[in-house]
Design a protein around this motif. Sequence first.
Motif, mmCIF file in Angstrom:
data_model
loop_
_atom_site.group_PDB
_atom_site.id
_atom_site.type_symbol
_atom_site.label_atom_id
_atom_site.label_comp_id
_atom_site.label_asym_id
_atom_site.label_seq_id
_atom_site.Cartn_x
_atom_site.Cartn_y
_atom_site.Cartn_z
ATOM 1 N N UNK A 14 0.814 -1.210 0.000
ATOM 2 C CA UNK A 14 0.000 0.000 0.000
ATOM 3 C C UNK A 14 0.846 1.258 0.000
ATOM 4 N N UNK A 15 2.146 1.107 0.184
ATOM 5 C CA UNK A 15 3.041 2.265 0.120
ATOM 6 C C UNK A 15 3.118 2.793 -1.306
ATOM 7 N N UNK A 16 3.416 4.077 -1.431
ATOM 8 C CA UNK A 16 3.537 4.699 -2.744
ATOM 9 C C UNK A 16 4.942 5.234 -2.933
ATOM 10 N N UNK A 17 5.470 5.082 -4.122
ATOM 11 C CA UNK A 17 6.781 5.640 -4.422
ATOM 12 C C UNK A 17 6.702 7.165 -4.256
ATOM 13 N N UNK A 18 7.616 7.708 -3.479
ATOM 14 C CA UNK A 18 7.634 9.137 -3.213
ATOM 15 C C UNK A 18 7.057 9.518 -1.864
ATOM 16 N N UNK A 19 6.369 8.585 -1.196
ATOM 17 C CA UNK A 19 5.815 8.943 0.104
ATOM 18 C C UNK A 19 6.914 9.014 1.155
ATOM 19 N N UNK A 20 6.689 9.886 2.142
ATOM 20 C CA UNK A 20 7.695 10.145 3.160
ATOM 21 C C UNK A 20 7.765 8.987 4.150
ATOM 22 N N UNK A 21 8.995 8.621 4.523
ATOM 23 C CA UNK A 21 9.230 7.574 5.513
ATOM 24 C C UNK A 21 10.385 7.996 6.408
ATOM 25 N N UNK A 22 10.464 7.372 7.581
ATOM 26 C CA UNK A 22 11.556 7.642 8.512
ATOM 27 C C UNK A 22 12.212 6.334 8.910
ATOM 28 N N UNK A 23 13.514 6.388 9.152
ATOM 29 C CA UNK A 23 14.260 5.251 9.679
ATOM 30 C C UNK A 23 14.758 5.618 11.068
ATOM 31 N N UNK A 24 14.631 4.683 12.011
ATOM 32 C CA UNK A 24 15.083 4.907 13.378
ATOM 33 C C UNK A 24 16.008 3.759 13.756
ATOM 34 N N UNK A 25 17.130 4.084 14.390
ATOM 35 C CA UNK A 25 18.049 3.021 14.748
ATOM 36 C C UNK A 25 19.263 3.522 15.495
ATOM 37 N N UNK A 26 20.336 2.717 15.431
ATOM 38 C CA UNK A 26 21.557 2.965 16.213
ATOM 39 C C UNK A 26 22.744 3.054 15.267
ATOM 40 N N UNK A 27 22.882 4.133 14.509
ATOM 41 C CA UNK A 27 23.952 4.204 13.507
ATOM 42 C C UNK A 27 25.326 4.445 14.120
ATOM 43 N N UNK A 28 26.301 3.764 13.578
ATOM 44 C CA UNK A 28 27.726 3.981 13.849
ATOM 45 C C UNK A 28 28.131 3.685 15.293
ATOM 46 N N UNK A 29 27.550 4.407 16.248
ATOM 47 C CA UNK A 29 27.936 4.275 17.643
ATOM 48 C C UNK A 29 26.726 3.938 18.502
ATOM 49 N N UNK A 30 26.941 3.105 19.547
ATOM 50 C CA UNK A 30 25.822 2.729 20.402
ATOM 51 C C UNK A 30 25.296 3.930 21.190
#
Length: 356
Positions: free
Chosen positions: A146-162
């Motif tokens: 149901x997602x559309x190309x171009x719709x806004x999304x966010x990524x959440x996580x632990x990049x590079x350093x804890x």
Amino acid sequence: MHLWKKTTAALVAAGIMLLSSVLHPGMAAAATKNNSAYTYPQDSVPQVIQGMSPSVVGIAGKLTGGMYTEDRYNLSHGSGVILSKDGWIVTNAHVVDRLSTIQVVTSDGKTYQARSVFSDDVSDIAVVKINAKGLKPAVFAVTSQNAQVGEKVAAIGTPISFSLRNSATVGVVSGLNRSIDSSYRLIQTDTAINPGNSGGPLVNMKGEVIGINSMKFSAIGVENMGFSIPSETVGYVVKQLIQYGEVKRAGLGLSLEESFSAIVGFPSEDPLQVTDVTSLEAIQAGISKGDVLYAINGKRVYSIVDINEMLKLYAPGTKVKLLMQRDGDIVSVPLVLSSGINEPVEDAEWEEEVEV
């Protein structure tokens, strides 16, 4: 004279407020609300990230094997998403594989030791169980389609350093149903995904997890090409890992060769050719090397990934009908599905895949 100055100042102030409300609708109203955190219009991104962050965890452990064993500072880390209040967490298989003494850190800073870990290398999905209560489960979209190309999304996580747990980046869905060195289709996004983001969520603006971040391309001249495992694949794998400790996949019991067009990504109507028969069920069905596969249960397949996606709907032992060409004739072949996975073909060599 003083009255004129006061009147002029009042008119100027009123004019500024009026101009501000015209240029920024809602600004003036927001400024009058003492309980508002903002004095300017906001989109939904901050609210989505605030709502999802309590469901995102950091995962860390010591690498085992080889030169890593003696180095007590050699820790590896990634991200995860809470599935249940009582401590089931989903992450990537490559995050937890080869880790010992796995620690899970929630957004409020509490640390838990993993009690159980089940991993599936084929999908790159794993589940981790901690002894916890009252956690906040994330909401997963039933399907990413149901997602559309171009719709806004966010990524959440632990990049590079804890120490950078629960970092957020924002982008858009760049593409759906991507076939990239994987047994299943992936979501493409330009959202910044860095090492340590693996296992974290890709979230839509409804606050739903539409994918688990897994990999990106890294090469000179290549930018912002990250990939996430769609929520429907995550659900398929997680359910079986929790129930069985493994994924019981259905397979055709055949080695199949894709057309050149399918391998390099050109639109293709070409079928797949049987290069080997690897299961007793396929032998009993009379399938042999050189036969050509067009469809499974009436649905056309053009690639190995097409087959793997379709077979998520079936369990080993299920009977299906294959539409095949044999000695120039089109035939319908009943086949009992065996256990196994059809292996994906190799992708083009220019792209450097990086697990994050």
